[in-house]
Design an enzyme around this catalytic site. Structure first.
Site, short mmCIF file in Angstrom:
data_model
loop_
_atom_site.label_atom_id
_atom_site.label_comp_id
_atom_site.label_asym_id
_atom_site.label_seq_id
_atom_site.Cartn_x
_atom_site.Cartn_y
_atom_site.Cartn_z
CD GLN A 1 -0.40 -2.51 -6.74
OE1 GLN A 1 -0.02 -3.28 -7.53
NE2 GLN A 1 -1.02 -1.88 -6.55
CG ASN A 2 4.46 0.98 -2.19
OD1 ASN A 2 4.33 0.51 -3.64
ND2 ASN A 2 4.24 1.65 -2.72
CB VAL A 3 7.85 -5.09 -1.25
CG1 VAL A 3 7.18 -5.81 -2.58
CG2 VAL A 3 8.67 -4.91 -2.09
CG ASP A 4 8.52 0.34 0.04
OD1 ASP A 4 7.59 1.13 1.18
OD2 ASP A 4 7.79 1.47 -1.10
CG HIS B 1 2.54 -6.76 -5.12
ND1 HIS B 1 2.75 -6.63 -5.90
CD2 HIS B 1 1.20 -7.89 -5.41
CE1 HIS B 1 1.52 -6.71 -6.68
NE2 HIS B 1 1.01 -7.75 -6.28
CB CYS C 1 13.03 -21.09 3.01
SG CYS C 1 13.59 -23.11 1.94
CB CYS D 1 10.70 -25.73 4.28
SG CYS D 1 12.28 -24.63 5.22
N PRO E 1 -0.76 10.75 -11.86
CG PRO E 1 1.43 11.57 -11.72
CD PRO E 1 0.30 10.10 -11.72
ZN LIG Z 1 13.98 -24.73 3.95
#
Ligand SMILES: [Zn+2]
Length: 239
Positions: free
Chosen positions: A86-89, A106, A114, A117, A203
């Site tokens: 789920q990490n976007v890094d 994610h 954009c 578009c 944890p």
């Molecule tokens: Zn565009």
């Protein structure tokens, strides 16, 4: 051995990336769960863009930790493996997991796309200007290529998870560093682990805890290297 690993913010928190929840997650007194929405971007795109610029900066400066390294090691030993994060890094990627064995459900914070578009690009370097960029094709505002609260999951990535799950049950499913807030994370974990082992590394208790076959109440950077050692030695028993 067939293995699915699901990871969340807890794994990257140990590399210094603040989670959305908890006081560390706050930015200039804003609650990130209210910044990471299409409504926030529509209301104040500049504010949301600045927040993501700072997050990108923080991620570029962070390093993968022992949890990322452990999952990458597992990838190298198993043919039948998928990581859904789920990490976007990019910390899992920097630890050495190839793109074809990982789904960023994610999105990817280093993608700028954009808001109108299909145009998108990969933006790893620090932003030259602080203003929200405009699309070179249609001039609409560009936005980070992440999934905001209330948005649909990316169809292609969803398909990749479903294809893996359709390929059969997993011997081992590991859910690490996620509070399993999203229903689809629980659904995937249960679908993958039917008949197999479901290991939770967190944890704190989560909605998944009562369904897990094994609970490790430890940070992922402590528990994952140990689990991976066990899995690898189980796969290559000493004769
Ligand atoms: Zn565009």
């Amino acid at each position: 051995m067939r293995v699915l690993v699901l990871t969340g913010a807890g794994v990257s928190a140990e590399s210094g990336i603040p989670t959305f929840r908890g006081k560390d997650g706050y930015w200039k007194n804003f609650d990130p769960t209210r910044l990471a929405t299409p409504e926030a971007f529509a209301r104040d795109p500049q504010l949301v863009w600045e927040w993501y610029s700072e997050r990108r900066q923080r991620i570029r400066n962070a390093r993968p930790n022992a949890a990322h390294e452990a999952v990458a090691r597992l990838t190298r030993h198993l043919g039948d493996f998928l990581l859904v994060t789920q990490n976007v890094d990019d910390l899992h990627a920097r630890a050495g997991i190839p793109a074809e064995r990982m789904v960023q459900i994610h999105g990817d914070i280093f993608v700028t796309r954009c808001s109108r578009c299909e145009f998108k690009r990969y933006d790893y370097e620090p932003e030259q200007e602080r203003a929200v960029p405009n699309c070179p094709d249609c001039h609409a505002l560009m936005r980070p290529g992440v999934v905001w609260f209330g948005e649909q999951l990316p169809w292609n990535e969803l398909k990749r998870v479903e294809n893996f799950l359709d390929g059969g049950a997993c011997d081992v499913t590991i859910v690490a560093g996620t509070t399993a807030t999203f229903g689809y994370i629980i659904d995937w974990a249960l679908q993958a682990s039917r008949g197999g082992e479901l290991i939770e590394v967190n944890p704190e208790e989560t909605p998944l805890s009562r369904l897990a076959t094994r609970l490790l109440r430890e940070p992922a950077a402590i528990a994952l290297p140990r689990i991976v050692d066990q899995l690898i030695s189980a796969r290559h028993p000493r004769l």
